[in-house]
Design a protein around this motif. Sequence first.
Motif, PDB file in Angstrom:
ATOM      1  N   GLU A   6       0.833  -1.210   0.000  1.00  0.00           N
ATOM      2  CA  GLU A   6       0.000   0.000   0.000  1.00  0.00           C
ATOM      3  C   GLU A   6       0.866   1.258   0.000  1.00  0.00           C
ATOM      4  N   CYS A  22      -2.564   0.130  -4.046  1.00  0.00           N
ATOM      5  CA  CYS A  22      -2.092  -1.178  -3.567  1.00  0.00           C
ATOM      6  C   CYS A  22      -1.611  -1.949  -4.784  1.00  0.00           C
ATOM      7  N   ARG A  35     -10.302  -5.797  -1.921  1.00  0.00           N
ATOM      8  CA  ARG A  35     -11.015  -4.992  -0.932  1.00  0.00           C
ATOM      9  C   ARG A  35     -10.062  -4.067  -0.191  1.00  0.00           C
ATOM     10  N   TRP A  36     -10.633  -2.993   0.315  1.00  0.00           N
ATOM     11  CA  TRP A  36      -9.955  -2.130   1.274  1.00  0.00           C
ATOM     12  C   TRP A  36     -10.692  -2.235   2.604  1.00  0.00           C
ATOM     13  N   ARG A  38     -10.277  -0.965   6.967  1.00  0.00           N
ATOM     14  CA  ARG A  38      -9.586  -0.041   7.859  1.00  0.00           C
ATOM     15  C   ARG A  38      -9.797  -0.478   9.306  1.00  0.00           C
ATOM     16  N   ILE A  70     -13.553   3.068  -5.167  1.00  0.00           N
ATOM     17  CA  ILE A  70     -12.571   2.013  -5.382  1.00  0.00           C
ATOM     18  C   ILE A  70     -12.507   1.712  -6.873  1.00  0.00           C
ATOM     19  N   LEU A  81      -7.982   3.451  -3.925  1.00  0.00           N
ATOM     20  CA  LEU A  81      -9.085   3.964  -3.133  1.00  0.00           C
ATOM     21  C   LEU A  81      -8.967   5.477  -3.126  1.00  0.00           C
ATOM     22  N   TYR A  94      -5.316   1.684   6.955  1.00  0.00           N
ATOM     23  CA  TYR A  94      -6.040   1.118   5.821  1.00  0.00           C
ATOM     24  C   TYR A  94      -5.256  -0.072   5.264  1.00  0.00           C
ATOM     25  N   TYR A  95      -5.986  -1.159   5.032  1.00  0.00           N
ATOM     26  CA  TYR A  95      -5.373  -2.397   4.568  1.00  0.00           C
ATOM     27  C   TYR A  95      -5.958  -2.818   3.222  1.00  0.00           C
ATOM     28  N   CYS A  96      -5.089  -3.270   2.356  1.00  0.00           N
ATOM     29  CA  CYS A  96      -5.487  -3.863   1.090  1.00  0.00           C
ATOM     30  C   CYS A  96      -5.653  -5.374   1.306  1.00  0.00           C
TER      31      CYS A  96
END
Length: 114
Positions: A6, A22, A35-36, A38, A70, A81, A94-96
Amino acid sequence: QVQLVESGGGLVQPGGSLRLSCVASGFMFSDYAMRWYRQVPGKERELVAGVSWSGGSTNYADSVKGRFTISRNNAKKTVYLQMNNLKPEDTAIYYCNALYKNFWGKGIQVTVSS
């Protein structure tokens, strides 16, 4: 080796914008939805947005509808995002996430503060 990296996070004032990216490697990116998520310390990780393998279908958390978008570029193996009109409550890591083996990136901090 599967990797999701990311970038694009940081500090922004309320009402501002950021675009997270990402970049994926190690699997057939174009075959999988992305998906993202958080997460705020002390709270569960929440789904922010998802996009189908083709990019033709998207879904969003109610809290970000109309502000976040997205998207993906399969040729670049990248999911994005776009975050507009950011609010302090958007502050989180925030995570991918790839639906390929439910693989996760390491996360990136987004802080919305004046």
